[in-house]
Design an enzyme around this catalytic site. Sequence first.
Site, mmCIF file in Angstrom:
data_model
loop_
_atom_site.group_PDB
_atom_site.id
_atom_site.type_symbol
_atom_site.label_atom_id
_atom_site.label_comp_id
_atom_site.label_asym_id
_atom_site.label_seq_id
_atom_site.Cartn_x
_atom_site.Cartn_y
_atom_site.Cartn_z
ATOM 1 N N LYS A 162 22.797 4.307 -9.875
ATOM 2 C CA LYS A 162 21.276 3.548 -9.738
ATOM 3 C C LYS A 162 21.304 2.568 -8.505
ATOM 4 O O LYS A 162 20.414 2.040 -8.028
ATOM 5 C CB LYS A 162 20.867 2.600 -10.785
ATOM 6 N N GLY A 163 22.346 2.513 -7.497
ATOM 7 C CA GLY A 163 22.407 1.680 -6.198
ATOM 8 C C GLY A 163 21.697 2.738 -5.252
ATOM 9 O O GLY A 163 21.312 3.805 -5.409
ATOM 10 N N GLU A 218 27.287 3.841 -14.430
ATOM 11 C CA GLU A 218 26.476 2.756 -13.927
ATOM 12 C C GLU A 218 26.923 1.679 -15.006
ATOM 13 O O GLU A 218 27.494 1.898 -16.083
ATOM 14 C CB GLU A 218 25.034 3.026 -14.353
ATOM 15 N N GLY A 270 33.626 6.240 0.150
ATOM 16 C CA GLY A 270 32.789 5.875 1.181
ATOM 17 C C GLY A 270 32.585 4.244 1.503
ATOM 18 O O GLY A 270 31.928 3.805 2.313
ATOM 19 N N MET A 303 30.555 8.311 6.999
ATOM 20 C CA MET A 303 30.594 9.809 6.463
ATOM 21 C C MET A 303 29.747 10.444 7.534
ATOM 22 O O MET A 303 29.700 11.960 7.240
ATOM 23 C CB MET A 303 30.283 9.863 5.145
ATOM 24 N N HIS A 317 22.566 -3.807 10.387
ATOM 25 C CA HIS A 317 22.246 -3.146 9.055
ATOM 26 C C HIS A 317 21.129 -3.905 8.324
ATOM 27 O O HIS A 317 20.774 -5.050 8.794
ATOM 28 C CB HIS A 317 23.397 -3.062 8.150
ATOM 29 N N LYS A 349 23.218 -5.782 3.173
ATOM 30 C CA LYS A 349 24.685 -5.340 3.191
ATOM 31 C C LYS A 349 25.488 -6.662 2.967
ATOM 32 O O LYS A 349 25.435 -7.662 3.611
ATOM 33 C CB LYS A 349 24.841 -4.644 4.561
#
Length: 258
Positions: A10-11, A34, A91, A118, A148, A152
């Site tokens: 759900k992120g 989750e 990642g 990635m 960003h 973040k």
Amino acid sequence: MTDVIIMGAKGRMGATLAALAKADEELNLAGVTERSGNTDGLELLDCLVSDKLEELLKAAPRAVVVDFTAPEASLKMAEIAGKHGNPAVIGTTGLDKAQQAVLAEAAKKQLLFWAPNMSVGVNVLLKILPELVKALGPAYDMEMVETHHKMKKDAPSGTALKLAQCLAEARGWDYDEVKQHCRDGIIGARPKNEIGVQTLRGGDVVGDHTMFFFGPGERIEVTHRAHSRETFAQGALRAAKWLSAQKPGRLYTMQDMF
């Protein structure tokens, strides 16, 4: 067909990964995780849903776990995946040297893939930037600005650090000795052996990185802009397909896949 399990579905990245995995004919979304109490709606993905990774690994013994969560969570995931013999693609950014060393050691016995970015474009840059640095020579000062979204958590970004380390290595420098992540006050003239990396945060910017090469009478700028999280998600899912056919022994990266 490669089975995959997506962490944190759900992120922002998790949801993108799950949607793309569902749409990929070469992948089977075997399950998603989750945190407890936050799984509502995930049943629509038509796969196993749990707040415990172990439960999913028992049900999908060959599945590749794909993780874009947080450093501590990713290391714990790798430990659990290793116990069950499942490959894992990570990642997550913000891993320090000690955490990277833990992954590298674990990768001697289990299939692990880690890349702070990635995207194909960024990893091509990592190949060609050393040539540019060497061709320009020592008269050119190297700096970077990364931007960003405001949510973040780590700074500078993992991608910025990887790119800056690439620049330092091309000059034969130890990045930790020449890095400058903040300037304030009367700091004096810029040292010759220095790489500045400055951080901007705001809005919903997916990720921009600009490298500056300041030379006598001219300036070169190299910019990479990510317009969508799908760029990173597609790379991670491509890595999941690739990793399942490899053997343990080292911590794999995007460069290995290329």
